[in-house]
Every structure is written in structure tokens, then in C-alpha cells.
Design a protein around this motif. Structure first.
Motif, PDB file in Angstrom:
ATOM      1  N   THR A 124       0.829  -1.203   0.000  1.00 48.86           N
ATOM      2  CA  THR A 124       0.000   0.000   0.000  1.00 48.86           C
ATOM      3  C   THR A 124       0.863   1.251   0.000  1.00 48.86           C
ATOM      4  O   THR A 124       0.515   2.257  -0.630  1.00 48.86           O
ATOM      5  CB  THR A 124      -0.911  -0.007   1.226  1.00 48.86           C
ATOM      6  N   TRP A 125       1.993   1.195   0.692  1.00 50.13           N
ATOM      7  CA  TRP A 125       2.898   2.338   0.688  1.00 50.13           C
ATOM      8  C   TRP A 125       3.493   2.533  -0.707  1.00 50.13           C
ATOM      9  O   TRP A 125       3.637   3.660  -1.188  1.00 50.13           O
ATOM     10  CB  TRP A 125       4.011   2.111   1.704  1.00 50.13           C
ATOM     11  N   LEU A 126       3.826   1.433  -1.371  1.00 48.15           N
ATOM     12  CA  LEU A 126       4.354   1.527  -2.727  1.00 48.15           C
ATOM     13  C   LEU A 126       3.312   2.048  -3.702  1.00 48.15           C
ATOM     14  O   LEU A 126       3.633   2.763  -4.655  1.00 48.15           O
ATOM     15  CB  LEU A 126       4.854   0.152  -3.183  1.00 48.15           C
ATOM     16  N   GLU A 127       2.046   1.719  -3.463  1.00 49.48           N
ATOM     17  CA  GLU A 127       0.989   2.237  -4.327  1.00 49.48           C
ATOM     18  C   GLU A 127       0.761   3.725  -4.107  1.00 49.48           C
ATOM     19  O   GLU A 127       0.408   4.444  -5.038  1.00 49.48           O
ATOM     20  CB  GLU A 127      -0.305   1.464  -4.066  1.00 49.48           C
ATOM     21  N   ARG A 128       0.950   4.175  -2.866  1.00 56.37           N
ATOM     22  CA  ARG A 128       0.758   5.597  -2.577  1.00 56.37           C
ATOM     23  C   ARG A 128       1.934   6.445  -3.040  1.00 56.37           C
ATOM     24  O   ARG A 128       1.790   7.658  -3.198  1.00 56.37           O
ATOM     25  CB  ARG A 128       0.549   5.815  -1.079  1.00 56.37           C
ATOM     26  N   LEU A 129       3.092   5.849  -3.213  1.00 54.90           N
ATOM     27  CA  LEU A 129       4.292   6.622  -3.525  1.00 54.90           C
ATOM     28  C   LEU A 129       4.165   7.441  -4.806  1.00 54.90           C
ATOM     29  O   LEU A 129       4.514   8.628  -4.808  1.00 54.90           O
ATOM     30  CB  LEU A 129       5.499   5.670  -3.605  1.00 54.90           C
ATOM     31  N   PRO A 130       3.673   6.900  -5.930  1.00 54.27           N
ATOM     32  CA  PRO A 130       3.525   7.754  -7.122  1.00 54.27           C
ATOM     33  C   PRO A 130       2.556   8.917  -6.908  1.00 54.27           C
ATOM     34  O   PRO A 130       2.790  10.025  -7.396  1.00 54.27           O
ATOM     35  CB  PRO A 130       3.012   6.780  -8.189  1.00 54.27           C
ATOM     36  N   GLY A 131       1.452   8.661  -6.168  1.00 56.38           N
ATOM     37  CA  GLY A 131       0.512   9.744  -5.905  1.00 56.38           C
ATOM     38  C   GLY A 131       1.118  10.841  -5.041  1.00 56.38           C
ATOM     39  O   GLY A 131       0.902  12.039  -5.285  1.00 56.38           O
TER      40      GLY A 131
END
Length: 230
Positions: free
Chosen positions: A16-23
């Protein structure tokens, strides 16, 4: 100590942290770009060299340097006061990307881009028609685009008709460009007003009597005094 390091590593590797990183990266990038645009626009000086002026030879006064002075001159020359909408539009785009509301949108990007252009042009034309031109503006208050559009529409529809048309275009294109709903805005505004009213009533009840009760309580001694005199 070893547990805390392991826990921190697990959080870093959390999907989830990796998914939030681009945003998060997009939000920070858009916020930095918005600050850059806003800083160069509010610190614009007609004495700086730019697209429509060679300057006076003095040191550049723009906060973003010679590049910022040149870009600010271009934006203000083309759109006038409408250029000040661009930083907030970039910031709003970053917020939308961070919230993950750009993917899967039913409207094509080409349509949203056209709505952006129409919104900027209509706002610039309204500024040219109804806002005075200051001395520091490189062109007029609506820029080249706004003044040209205002002249065409005012000649065909007169001032009232052109203003009504431009306001309609602005109100229609903004929700498409910014991806929001006017009904949603009114709904939230009504919710805020109702919540503020409820908070005010709760504070009145916590302090004791309501305003109507206080008025009646103040009027009772006066009525009793009148009755005793009678």
C-alpha cells in the motif's frame, strides 16, 4: 531495537505504501510547480525582460529569476488575470492524482483539455470586459486572448449578452476541467451551514438557556413590575 528496525522495513515494503508513492510524488511535484507559478506571477515586474518587453536593464526583480519573469510575461500577456488560475489548477490536479480520481474517468483527456482552454479564455474575456487594466500588466487585464474574444463577442452580442454567454461557458467548463459537481459543492456548503448551526445551538444549550429563553426571562421581571404598579 531489532524489532523496531524490522517493523520499519516491513512498513517500507508494504504494497500500500508503494501504491501511494507515485501519488505522493505527483502531489509534491504539482505543489512545487504551483508555488513556482504563483511566485513568478505575484512578483512580476514590467521592468524585467520578457516576451513582450526587453526590460530596463536593471537586475531581475522576479522571485523565480529571469526564467520566471519571461514565463510570467507570456502568461500575463496571453491571459491577463486568467493566468492566476493556473497555479491553483496545477495544485488541484496534484490533489486529484493523490486521491486516485484520475484513472478510469469517463471523459476523454482531449475534452478536458478543451474545457481548460475554454475556461481560461472565458475568464480572460470577462476580465477584459469588467476589470480595469493596471499599469504593471503587460497587455490589458484580459490579455491578448481575452481582449480579442471580448471585442468579438461584445460586437456581436453587446455587453450584456457577451457577459451572459461567457459566464455560462465558464460555469459549464469548470466542472469538466476540474472534475467536480456544482451540486456537490452546494450540498457540502449546505452541510457546513447546518453543522455550524447545530454547533451554535449546542454551545447555547451548554452555556445555559437558549436565546429565546433568555429574552423571556428578561421580560418576566419587567412584566411583574408593571403588574405591581397597576
Amino acid at each position: 531495537m531489532f524489532k523496531s528496525k524490522t517493523h520499519a522495513t516491513d512498513e517500507t515494503a508494504d504494497p500500500t505504501w508503494l501504491e501511494r508513492l507515485p501519488g505522493e510524488a505527483a502531489l509534491l511535484s504539482c505543489a512545487a510547480l504551483a508555488l513556482f507559478l504563483l511566485g513568478m506571477l505575484i512578483s512580476y515586474s514590467p521592468n524585467d525582460p520578457g516576451w513582450s518587453s526587453s526590460g530596463t536593464g536593471e537586475p531581475v526583480r522576479n522571485l523565480m529569476g529571469a526564467v520566471g519573469a519571461w514565463i510570467a510575461n507570456v502568461l500575463l500577456s496571453l491571459f491577463g488575470y486568467g493566468a492566476f488560475l493556473l497555479p491553483w489548477a496545477v495544485l488541484w490536479l496534484g490533489i486529484r492524482i493523490f486521491r486516485g480520481r484520475t484513472s478510469g474517468h469517463p471523459l476523454p483527456r482531449s475534452l478536458r483539455l478543451m474545457c481548460w482552454i475554454a475556461a481560461f479564455a472565458s475568464f480572460a474575456a470577462l476580465s477584459a470586459m469588467h476589470v480595469g487594466s493596471p499599469d504593471w500588466m503587460p497587455q490589458r487585464s484580459g490579455g491578448i486572448t481575452g481582449q480579442a474574444l471580448a471585442d468579438v463577442l461584445a460586437g456581436a452580442l453587446h455587453m450584456v449578452g457577451a457577459t451572459l454567454l461567457l459566464l455560462t461557458v465558464l460555469l459549464v467548463t469548470l466542472p469538466v476541467a476540474l472534475q467536480f459537481s456544482w451540486l456537490g459543492v452546494l450540498d457540502r456548503l449546505g452541510g457546513w451551514i447546518l453543522s455550524a448551526r447545530l454547533r451554535y445551538q449546542q454551545r447555547q444549550t451548554e452555556h445555559g438557556q437558549s436565546p429565546a429563553t433568555e429574552i423571556s426571562a428578561r421580560s418576566e421581571p419587567q412584566q411583574r413590575g408593571r403588574a405591581d404598579r397597576d
